[in-house]
Design a protein around this motif. Structure first.
Motif: not given
Lengths: 301, 415
Positions: A69-70, A73-74, A76-77, A205
């Motif tokens: 999951p990390e 998120e990473f 997309d950022r 990440p």
């Protein structure tokens, strides 16, 4: 600027040159982004190559659905911050459409299934060049890969019929339907990538750093017990350890290593001292001695 | 730390893969899992020693045949240097791979089997290293353990090789002879105790002390424009940058330059590397240059110092190494890729074929076959800006592309 004295700088100059050649020689290039440190490094190099203009091609992530999951998120950022275009195509869709069949059993992984989704996406967008973060030091079959590697309509790699690459000259001429896989960091080692991340202060990440995780042991390797996609027999006992990941591929085939490295400089130090190669922690390569070569012939990255 | 790229050449069974495997083993570059795989396979095959060649022989086909069939790249580092070895096979039919491997290398290792001495293959390996103007060559006389570490054998091979050296075209090439046993590890990474008569360095010691100045061919600065950067943003509204790699020598802000082929004069305004400005761009750096004047520059153009122009011509003669299964014949058209510039070329004539074993030249040649080396004259549809290969390794070399197959079919070194 004395850019040719340092080892990392000379690799950086080479990679930037290659990325610029892609933008100049191809109509529709794409950067294949996995969320891993190698593709994050590629993004940094691409940003540097075209500054002050924007990176003139999109990123594409072939999402196995089994990512940490990390990583997502990473990802997309990162694209948000850099103003990049991101395309995502899902292995789950290929499964739902009946194009590929989910593997079952102890060593089930979606790593192989990615190939179909990738080839479909290349066709969908008519990409003629796919930039990837593969390195020649990763594996014996990769050691023979060219920087511009031509793939036929079926995405296949013909290792006996590769174009010679002389000096800096990259021949990107292809027929309609063919595409080229491009590997700008071919000549980097794992340690080079980590040193570059440290030197450039590139964010990566959190799973690359030591953290407490529920894990279990199998075949002498450490597997995450926190994620359902990793198959675990009932008798395989869950313990908590301080670990980090050296690669962040499909969770189901990416093992962790014991580590106390909580910062990038400690990771670099650890890699320097390390005696286990990076792909040693990828179970799918261990299936057979020629595992990687077979997957490459089928169109795997 | 610096990078040193090394090409290796040897005939089948000269022990090249074993030598590389030995270097990796003795520099502790083999990881535990790779070492385990080597131990396991060596045992399976019933060897009573570790078969280090397994560390490099990558492809299944190779393992089946027990030979190396393509260029493989191997990486290791010491405290002093980071090494990239281009492992190229030594069979006659793979001249093209040797040329390819040598094209990106600064140093080269030629292997000789001490039991066989200088053979025709050795001539070829030396010829190619000389053709490509590799500055530093190590002649590793291998399998010394099988000739009782004999100084006499070593001296004989050395003398034979020296006889060859007088025939070479490129005389300014440093050649070092080292007696080794890759299998036993003598004089590879560690000095051998078996050959007290040899006072020189072990192979790796030699490579460790090579200076950049000694191994890089430098020339005058050439800046082929790879890509034009036009951001078209508010902040960089009028920015027009020329992205490329600097070859041969340095370029600095304020340098009076000329853009080819238009021959327009200007001055270097700024040199960017990413978001920082620099006074000087050193050779082999990938920078972005802006000019004082608003002139039309596109990919394939070349920025050079005004007082230091290359040859601008629509024809040239070059030594060509033909690399394809098709044949090269006079009258045929190819794409010449010279750096990042592409032009159409017609083979005007084949002047003569050069035997890469130093047995002379052959005139009245009507076609070139794969692995042939020949002097060929080309006519181009528009001028290119070149230097002689002997003066400029980058701006004096090109590749030939077959516009039917798109394959890279040859490499050339401009005379």
């Amino acid at each position: 600027m004395n850019k040719d004295t340092s080892h990392i700088n000379s690799l950086e100059n080479e990679a930037i040159y290659i990325i610029r050649e892609v933008a100049a020689q191809f109509e529709r290039p794409v950067l294949l982004f996995s969320g891993g440190k190698d593709s994050i490094t590629l993004v940094r190099l691409a940003v540097k190559a075209f500054y002050p203009a924007k990176v003139p091609f999109p990123l594409m992530h072939i999402d196995t659905g089994h990512n940490f999951p990390e990583t997502i998120e990473f990802r997309d950022r990162l694209v948000e911050e850099l103003g990049l275009e991101l395309i995502v195509r899902n292995v789950q869709d290929s499964i739902d459409e009946g194009k590929v069949k989910e593997e079952t059993g102890r060593y089930a992984s979606r790593n192989q299934l990615q190939t179909t989704t990738l080839l479909d996406a290349i066709e969908e967008f008519k990409f003629d060049a796919c930039i990837g973060g593969a390195r020649r030091d990763e594996e014996k079959a990769r050691a023979k890969e060219r920087i511009f590697s031509v793939r036929d309509d079926f995405g296949q790699w013909d290792e006996k019929n590769q174009r010679p690459e002389l000096f800096d000259m990259l021949n990107g001429q292809i027929d309609l339907g063919q595409n080229v896989r491009v590997f700008p960091i071919s000549n980097w080692t794992e340690l080079d990538v980590w040193s570059y991340i440290e030197e450039e202060d590139i964010e990566i990440p959190s799973i690359y750093f030591a953290h407490k995780r529920k894990v279990f042991l199998r075949d002498g390797m450490i597997w995450s017990a926190e994620d359902e996609v990793v198959y675990r027999d009932d008798h395989e006992e869950v313990i908590e350890e301080l670990v980090r990941f050296r690669t962040v591929g499909d969770m189901s085939c990416t093992a962790a290593v014991l580590s106390e490295a909580t910062t990038i400089s400690k990771v670099v130090e650890e890699i320097r001292e390390s005696t286990i190669s990076e792909r040693g922690a990828r179970i799918d390569d261990k299936r057979s001695e020629a595992a990687m070569e077979k997957r490459k012939q089928q169109g795997y990255f | 730390m610096e990078v040193l790229k090394i090409a290796t050449a040897g005939s089948v069974d000269d022990g090249k893969s074993t030598l590389i495997g030995r270097i990796l083993y003795d520099t502790k570059s083999l990881t535990t899992d790779k070492l385990e795989a080597i131990e396991k396979t060596s045992k399976q095959r019933g060897y009573d020693y570790l078969d280090f060649s397994l560390a490099t022989d990558g492809l299944v086909a190779e393992r089946e045949q027990g030979i190396t069939i393509d260029v493989a790249h191997i990486y290791f580092s010491t405290k002093k240097k980071s090494y990239i070895i281009a492992d190229t096979p030594g069979h006659v039919e793979y001249t093209r791979n040797m040329v390819t491997g040598a094209s990106t290398s600064q140093a080269s290792i030629i292997l000789i089997d001490a039991r066989k001495g200088v053979i025709e293959q050795t001539n070829r390996h030396f010829f190619i290293n000389n053709l490509l103007r590799i500055k530093d060559i190590v002649v590793a006389i291998n399998k010394m353990d099988l000739v009782d570490y004999s100084e006499e054998v070593y001296n004989k091979i050395k003398a034979d090789f020296e006889a060859l050296m007088s025939k070479r075209d490129y005389q300014d090439q440093k050649i070092t002879f080292i007696p080794v046993s890759a299998l036993k590890g003598d004089n590879v990474v560690h000095k051998s105790e078996e050959m007290p008569w040899y006072k020189g360095e072990a192979l790796l010691e030699h490579l460790e002390q090579l200076n950049k100045a000694d191994i890089y061919n430098v020339g005058t600065p050439r800046f082929p424009v790879q890509y034009v950067i036009r951001p078209k943003t508010d902040e960089f509204h009028d920015f027009r940058g020329y992205a490329g790699k600097v070859y041969g020598g340095n370029l600095s802000v304020g340098d009076e330059v000329m853009v080819l082929p238009s021959k327009t004069r200007s001055k270097i305004k700024d040199i960017y590397f990413y978001n920082e400005k620099y006074e000087t761009a050193s050779r082999r750096s990938s920078v972005t240059i802006t000019l004082e004047d608003d002139i039309n520059v596109s990919r394939g153009d070349m920025i050079v110092k005004e007082n230091d122009l290359p040859t601008i011509d629509k024809q040239f003669t070059a030594n060509v190494c033909w690399m394809d299964a098709t044949t090269l014949t006079p009258g045929t058209k190819y794409v010449v890729q010279h750096g990042v510039n592409k032009v159409l070329a017609k083979v005007d004539r084949i002047n003569h074929k050069i035997h890469p074993d130093y047995s002379g030249i052959e005139k009245d040649v009507t076609e070139l076959k794969v692995n042939d080396i020949a002097s060929v004259t080309f006519k181009l549809n528009k001028p290119i800006f070149y230097d002689q290969f002997k003066n400029h390794r980058t701006n004096g070399s090109f590749i030939l592309i077959d516009s039917q197959s798109n394959n890279t079919v040859g490499a050339g070194f401009i005379q």
